[in-house]
Design a protein around this motif. Sequence first.
Motif, PDB file in Angstrom:
ATOM      1  N   ILE A 183       0.830  -1.205   0.000  1.00  0.00           N
ATOM      2  CA  ILE A 183       0.000   0.000   0.000  1.00  0.00           C
ATOM      3  C   ILE A 183       0.867   1.260   0.000  1.00  0.00           C
ATOM      4  CG2 ILE A 183      -1.612   1.353   1.409  1.00  0.00           C
ATOM      5  CD1 ILE A 183      -2.964  -1.258   2.179  1.00  0.00           C
ATOM      6  N   LEU A 184       1.964   1.220   0.739  1.00  0.00           N
ATOM      7  CA  LEU A 184       2.857   2.376   0.819  1.00  0.00           C
ATOM      8  C   LEU A 184       3.438   2.703  -0.562  1.00  0.00           C
ATOM      9  CD1 LEU A 184       3.833   4.236   3.107  1.00  0.00           C
ATOM     10  CD2 LEU A 184       5.900   2.851   3.243  1.00  0.00           C
ATOM     11  N   ILE A 185       3.829   1.681  -1.309  1.00  0.00           N
ATOM     12  CA  ILE A 185       4.387   1.894  -2.650  1.00  0.00           C
ATOM     13  C   ILE A 185       3.333   2.471  -3.582  1.00  0.00           C
ATOM     14  CG2 ILE A 185       5.275   0.726  -4.707  1.00  0.00           C
ATOM     15  CD1 ILE A 185       6.732  -1.215  -2.833  1.00  0.00           C
ATOM     16  N   ILE A 186       2.120   1.928  -3.532  1.00  0.00           N
ATOM     17  CA  ILE A 186       1.041   2.423  -4.401  1.00  0.00           C
ATOM     18  C   ILE A 186       0.726   3.889  -4.107  1.00  0.00           C
ATOM     19  CG2 ILE A 186      -1.446   2.260  -4.834  1.00  0.00           C
ATOM     20  CD1 ILE A 186      -1.210  -0.734  -4.767  1.00  0.00           C
ATOM     21  N   LEU A 187       0.565   4.207  -2.831  1.00  0.00           N
ATOM     22  CA  LEU A 187       0.208   5.574  -2.455  1.00  0.00           C
ATOM     23  C   LEU A 187       1.327   6.569  -2.746  1.00  0.00           C
ATOM     24  CD1 LEU A 187      -1.601   5.024   0.972  1.00  0.00           C
ATOM     25  CD2 LEU A 187      -2.651   5.549  -1.221  1.00  0.00           C
ATOM     26  N   SER A 188       2.567   6.119  -2.654  1.00  0.00           N
ATOM     27  CA  SER A 188       3.703   7.025  -2.791  1.00  0.00           C
ATOM     28  C   SER A 188       4.186   7.195  -4.229  1.00  0.00           C
ATOM     29  CB  SER A 188       4.872   6.537  -1.933  1.00  0.00           C
ATOM     30  OG  SER A 188       4.506   6.470  -0.574  1.00  0.00           O
ATOM     31  N   THR A 189       3.870   6.228  -5.100  1.00  0.00           N
ATOM     32  CA  THR A 189       4.391   6.284  -6.469  1.00  0.00           C
ATOM     33  C   THR A 189       3.311   6.374  -7.540  1.00  0.00           C
ATOM     34  OG1 THR A 189       4.394   3.862  -6.759  1.00  0.00           O
ATOM     35  CG2 THR A 189       6.358   4.873  -5.772  1.00  0.00           C
ATOM     36  N   GLY A 190       2.072   5.972  -7.211  1.00  0.00           N
ATOM     37  CA  GLY A 190       1.015   5.988  -8.213  1.00  0.00           C
ATOM     38  C   GLY A 190       1.034   4.776  -9.131  1.00  0.00           C
TER      39      GLY A 190
END
Length: 229
Positions: A155-162
């Motif tokens: 989730i952190l990667i998705i929210l931070s990178t799109g």
Amino acid sequence: ERIGVFRLVEKPQIKTILNKNITFQQAAEYFLMNYVLHNCTPSTFKTYNSSIKSHLSPFFGKMNLHNITQQDIKNFIEFKLIEKVSDKNIRNCVTLFGTMFNKFMEWGIVESSPYNGIINLKKPDKERIKVLSEPEIALLVQTAKERSQVLYMFILIILSTGLKRAEVFALKKNDINLKNKKISVNKTLYMGKIIESKVKTTIREVDIPENIIFELKQTLKDIPGNDFI
């Protein structure tokens, strides 16, 4: 006999904009002429140009690029829904907005993107595009961290990178370059299989934000060889 004549045209060099008072309209024109024109197909340039001129610029055009917030994106979505713009067109515009800000960050024009934290959802009517508020993002990240470290990083990667969900599933250790702070996106997960991207516009490098560098580094330590992250 016809003799072909070739003319070498030097590709213009991108010059970083340092003007802190730059408007969205000015940055959009810079994005089209210095990135899309030289890196995308003519049809993509036409599509991006149309979306910017018809939807994004009329709304964001005069805003200072550094002052645009997630609330402005929410207002844009609501405004387009009132205008009866299709959900697909709205999603495409919001995604393009995120792509533009990724380039603006890469060029050093802005330090962060208001697009981070936006999730496109396939739900009926007005709920198809959901913009998460700061408290919602904090709650989502905290809950994921309590449930599972894997889910938390996902989730952190998705929210931070799109990145799209299928793109994150397909990431391998070698796709992450912590030294240059880049993620190479060149494949996706489809129907249980890893598919190598063949379309130029889907093969790209995405910046790794500072806020996830440390935790991503810790995660990569536990991954053997070039396994999936």
